[in-house]
Motif scaffolding. Structure first.
Motif, short mmCIF file in Angstrom:
data_model
loop_
_atom_site.label_atom_id
_atom_site.label_comp_id
_atom_site.label_asym_id
_atom_site.label_seq_id
_atom_site.Cartn_x
_atom_site.Cartn_y
_atom_site.Cartn_z
N PHE A 96 0.84 -1.19 0.00
CA PHE A 96 0.00 0.00 0.00
C PHE A 96 0.88 1.24 0.00
N THR A 97 0.51 2.22 -0.80
CA THR A 97 1.22 3.51 -0.84
C THR A 97 0.25 4.64 -0.53
N SER A 103 4.18 0.58 2.43
CA SER A 103 4.36 -0.47 3.42
C SER A 103 3.59 -1.71 2.99
N VAL A 104 4.08 -2.87 3.40
CA VAL A 104 3.40 -4.13 3.14
C VAL A 104 2.38 -4.37 4.24
N LEU A 105 1.12 -4.59 3.85
CA LEU A 105 0.05 -4.86 4.81
C LEU A 105 -0.59 -6.20 4.51
N LYS A 106 -1.00 -6.89 5.58
CA LYS A 106 -1.64 -8.20 5.45
C LYS A 106 -3.13 -8.07 5.73
N PHE A 163 1.01 5.98 7.43
CA PHE A 163 -0.33 6.43 7.09
C PHE A 163 -1.36 5.65 7.89
N MET A 164 -2.61 6.13 7.86
CA MET A 164 -3.70 5.49 8.59
C MET A 164 -4.06 4.15 7.96
N THR A 165 -4.40 3.18 8.80
CA THR A 165 -4.84 1.87 8.33
C THR A 165 -6.09 1.44 9.09
N MET A 166 -6.81 0.52 8.50
CA MET A 166 -7.99 -0.08 9.13
C MET A 166 -7.76 -1.58 9.23
N ARG A 167 -7.54 -2.06 10.44
CA ARG A 167 -7.34 -3.49 10.68
C ARG A 167 -8.65 -4.12 11.12
N LEU A 168 -9.13 -5.09 10.35
CA LEU A 168 -10.32 -5.83 10.75
C LEU A 168 -9.86 -7.16 11.35
#
Length: 294
Positions: A96-97, A103-106, A163-168
């Motif tokens: 994600f940019t 950054s790499v997000l899972k 940056f902001m992320t949303m983890r479910l």
């Protein structure tokens, strides 16, 4: 102005979503309907369908796309100056940019991008990644994009996102007994609140109903919602209608429509809820049946 002319003017200036039968309003994830394309000068393909169109709701929504990001594919780096957008992946991982930092997000995870900021996504793996794109305009019906001609391939990565992320993540959910007057104990969390967004995008919620648990009847005067089934199956009631729902379904709920969810299956019913308000910071929940006539 004649009454007829006035009514025509009202319809043109303030268009409303048609109240079609519930079964026809629900969007179904169907990979056979996916169409391959490249997005904002990406290096490789995505395959997408329009899951929820703007005509399905009355609030500001351009689209909810359900896609797969193919190996080596993604969405090229670009700006939206009048829209806010969020990429969500449901499995695997992706790069994600936001504003040129990657950054790499899972999965399951999303990264909201505010108006006037840039974003991109890239799948460096050898497997497709399940993907959703949600776009909310500041002005109903308007879409903009400014491409940077950068597919973000092989760029440096930050180990911690800037940056902001949303983890479910189910581990972040909290018990809610008799949620909205329902039966049993639900698991709930507000993953993103209105302060994250500049538009009328109100929130992203994460809700889990174990087998036999219900989300009680409630409605919103100032917010419309789209419930996306992350996993499991059950039943939704909107107004006086009910319909079965399954993984990959998306249920739009309009202003003042009483709605509830029932997990009548044997596994957890897991939902992601997109809330969009009629005006910034207008949030409400009214319990019970009273609502719009059908």
């Amino acid at each position: 102005m004649s009454r007829l002319a006035f009514l025509i003017w009202i319809v043109l200036v303030f268009p409303s979503a048609a109240i079609d039968p519930l079964s026809t309003r629900i969007g179904h994830t169907d990979p056979s309907k996916y169409k391959r394309s490249r997005s904002h000068n990406s290096a490789g393909d995505m395959a997408c369908e329009l899951l929820i169109p703007p005509t399905a709701v009355n609030v500001n929504l351009n689209f909810v796309h359900r896609c797969q990001v193919m190996p080596g594919g993604g969405v090229g780096h670009h700006f939206h100056n009048t829209n806010e957008e969020m990429f969500v992946i449901f499995d695997g991982e992706a790069e994600f940019t936001i504003d040129g930092r990657t950054s790499v997000l899972k999965g399951t995870v999303g990264a909201p991008c505010r108006m006037g900021h840039s974003h991109a996504i890239y799948n460096p793996s050898d497997k497709p990644v399940e993907f959703m794109n949600i776009n909310i305009p500041s002005t109903r019906g308007h879409y903009d994009a400014f491409n940077l001609d950068d597919a973000r391939v092989g760029v440096p990565k930050d180990p911690i996102p800037t940056f902001m992320t949303m983890r479910l993540d189910k581990k972040l959910l909290r018990p809610m007994a008799n949620y909205h007057g329902g039966t049993g104990t639900a698991q709930y969390r507000r993953a993103l609140d209105p302060d994250v967004f500049l538009t009328n995008w109100a929130y992203m919620d994460h809700l889990l109903l174990p087998a036999g648990v219900t989300d009680g009847v409630h409605r919103h005067v100032g917010v419309e919602e789209i419930y996306y089934v992350l996993d499991g199956e059950g039943e939704v009631r909107v107004g006086g209608e009910t319909a079965a729902i399954h993984k990959g379904d998306a249920v739009p709920v309009l202003l003042n429509e009483p709605h509830s969810f029932n997990n009548n299956g044997s596994r957890d019913l897991e939902l992601m809820i997109i809330g969009v308000a009629t005006k910034k910071d207008v949030l409400d929940t009214q319990l019970g049946e009273a609502g719009r006539a059908r």
